[in-house]
Write a protein that holds these residues in place. Structure first.
Motif, short mmCIF file in Angstrom:
data_model
loop_
_atom_site.label_atom_id
_atom_site.label_comp_id
_atom_site.label_asym_id
_atom_site.label_seq_id
_atom_site.Cartn_x
_atom_site.Cartn_y
_atom_site.Cartn_z
N TYR A 108 0.83 -1.21 0.00
CA TYR A 108 0.00 0.00 0.00
C TYR A 108 0.86 1.25 0.00
CZ TYR A 108 -3.74 3.17 1.56
OH TYR A 108 -4.65 4.20 1.67
N GLN A 119 -0.34 7.38 -6.82
CA GLN A 119 -0.99 8.21 -5.81
C GLN A 119 -1.10 7.45 -4.48
OE1 GLN A 119 -4.86 9.31 -7.28
NE2 GLN A 119 -4.05 10.19 -9.19
N ASP A 136 -2.82 3.75 -3.78
CA ASP A 136 -2.56 2.72 -4.79
C ASP A 136 -1.93 1.51 -4.11
OD1 ASP A 136 -3.53 4.40 -6.74
OD2 ASP A 136 -1.55 5.01 -7.48
N TYR A 191 0.00 -1.90 -10.48
CA TYR A 191 -0.69 -1.48 -9.27
C TYR A 191 -2.20 -1.50 -9.48
CZ TYR A 191 -1.21 3.11 -11.56
OH TYR A 191 -1.53 4.13 -12.44
N ARG A 232 -5.85 0.47 -8.52
CA ARG A 232 -6.50 1.70 -8.05
C ARG A 232 -8.00 1.57 -8.34
NH1 ARG A 232 -4.56 7.07 -10.79
NH2 ARG A 232 -2.67 6.58 -9.57
N ASP A 233 -8.79 1.77 -7.30
CA ASP A 233 -10.25 1.65 -7.44
C ASP A 233 -10.64 0.28 -7.98
OD1 ASP A 233 -10.51 4.30 -6.60
OD2 ASP A 233 -10.30 5.06 -8.66
#
Length: 502
Positions: free
Chosen positions: A329, A345, A348, A381, A383-384
């Protein structure tokens, strides 16, 4: 929110049995104890019946003859010497703390009383036939003298090429040719359950070979940071084995059944100071890069992603609504760092570096540690809940892509005297971080001070002297008055000398 500082990552502590300890040890005198016990005083415990037996049954047809025959000649005994010393007063008067800080223990008749040297022992691995030897940093740290004893009983003086406390690796050099060597193996190919051999000199028993299996990979035990709290960039992704490793094994070889070097033995988990079931080695993927850097540049080229990271457990994943537990993380991203410029960011979850899975922080740190500033890596990675990728250009601690090469400070001549740089080994011996060693005193303006050739100037009127050029810098603008030159002789005697101009 972006941070203006750089982060190497958060290292998560692991509690294994009673504690973790390094494996070099001191041989000095009757009340000396192993470095393992010095690092952590553990209570005595009874071995339990479920402890893995040293007489483990191996598969039919399996033997360790080839690996032992290949590795043993290239593993050396590293013998170290440490100079002691303590300040005493000739007249029995205690020195004012301010004067000691300003002038050193040589002020007012104070002398550094030499004490008998203590001895230490560890192991090393020859990786080049012209005399390059790998060992652990903690085996030779602060040693005033380093010798190695080869498997054929030859004894040689060794010089320190460089060290990397962040991985606990050091590189030595002996003046020799055609030495037996161990070739690097690929620690990435190593599998949990695979047989390995530890070769070293435990308890001063030379050329000892023990066997075990790989019990885990990518293990972080937080020993490097705990031994040096100021160490921000420690890299721990140890190979964990159950091959018996004891004090003196540190710096020795961990090899596969072909005799290839797949790790440098570094630490054990123990409640007694001796082997109790687990040992840890720096993987060859990290060792080879560190050694290459030390040979080429004199310094390790540490590459950084430019982010603060942490592991993910079930509770944290639930709190942050993260859909995977196998990732790292991003807590924060350094402003204008590599990760930031690539669009990563906070929040992520990095799942791979160059295709290698990063299930935990130690995996990520190991992958990044293989690179130098300026290298580009592919970061996978989430993200969302969606998988993404980015190319990140790694930076150094100054947030640039430049490589740092250590150059030995040049000697200078000032007022008729010659000033030379102090060697790393001499700095370790004397406990100093720099200085300028004087010679040709009798033919110089310094002859009336009483100073002798070999004196190492470390401060001039409170100003630190890190290299020879600092002497001229601090003295050339003095028009009148007296200044004090503080320093130490090679035998440990501290002194100060006044020098002035009318």
């Amino acid at each position: 929110m972006k941070s203006k500082q750089f982060f190497a990552g958060l290292t998560l502590s692991a509690l294994l049995g009673g504690g973790i300890a390094v494996g070099g040890y001191k041989l000095a005198d009757s009340d000396a104890v192993s470095a393992l016990q010095e690092q952590a005083q553990f209570p005595q415990v009874q071995y339990t019946s479920n402890m893995r037996s040293s007489n483990a049954i191996v598969p039919e047809g399996l033997n360790f003859l080839k690996a032992s025959e290949v590795a043993t000649p290239a593993v050396v005994h590293v013998m170290t010497e440490y100079d002691g010393g303590g300040a005493v007063s000739r007249g029995g008067m205690e020195m004012d703390p301010f004067l000691r800080e300003f002038f050193g223990d040589g002020f007012g008749g104070m002398q550094q009383a030499p004490q008998g040297p203590s001895m230490g022992s560890g192991s090393g691995v020859i990786i080049a036939s012209d005399g390059y030897i790998i060992t652990n940093n903690h085996v030779i740290d602060n040693a005033s003298k380093i010798e190695v004893v080869l498997n054929d009983k030859r004894r040689m003086s060794a010089t320190l090429v460089g060290t990397d406390p962040t991985t606990d690796i050091a590189l030595l050099k002996v003046d020799a040719e055609k030495l037996p060597t161990i070739r690097y193996g690929n620690s990435d190919d190593l599998q949990v359950g695979e047989w390995v051999l530890a070769v070293g000199n435990p308890m001063n028993l030379t050329s000892t070979v023990t066997a075990g299996i790989v019990s885990a990979k990518g293990r972080s035990i937080d020993i490097l940071r705990s031994n040096n709290p100021n160490q921000r960039y420690s890299i721990e992704s140890f190979i964990q084995t159950d091959a018996a490793v004891n004090p003196g094994n540190s710096g020795g070889a961990l090899v596969n059944l072909n005799g290839d070097l797949i790790g440098i033995n570094t630490a054990i988990a123990s409640q007694t100071g001796s082997f109790s079931g687990y040992s840890f080695a720096v993987p060859s993927s990290i060792v080879s890069k560190v050694v290459d850097d030390l040979k080429k540049y004199g310094e390790v080229q540490r590459a950084l992603l430019g982010a603060e990271i942490r592991d993910i457990d079930a509770d944290f994943a639930k709190e942050k609504d993260i859909k995977t537990l196998n990732g790292v993380y991003l807590v924060n991203v350094s402003e204008s760092g590599g990760a930031d410029d690539a669009g990563l960011q906070p929040g992520d979850v990095i799942t791979a570096i160059d295709g290698a899975p990063t299930h935990k922080s130690s995996h990520l740190l190991e992958q990044v540690a293989r690179h130098r500033p300026g290298d580009k890596v592919k970061v996978s990675y989430m993200r969302d809940g969606k998988q993404r990728s980015a190319e990140v250009t790694l930076r150094n601690m100054n947030n640039s892509t430049e490589l740092i090469k250590r150059s030995r400070a040049e000697a200078v001549t000032f007022d008729g005297a010659r000033f030379e740089a102090v060697s790393k080994q001499e700095m370790n011996k004397l406990g100093i971080t720099g200085g300028a060693k004087i010679s040709d005193v009798e033919d110089s303006e310094f002859r009336d001070t009483g100073m002798k050739d070999g004196f190492i100037i470390t401060r001039i009127d409170r100003q630190p002297v890190n290299e020879p050029a600092d002497v001229a810098k601090h003295l050339k603008n003095i028009d009148s008055g007296v200044v004090y030159l503080e320093g130490v002789y090679p035998d440990g005697l501290k002194a100060y000398y006044p020098i002035g101009k009318e």
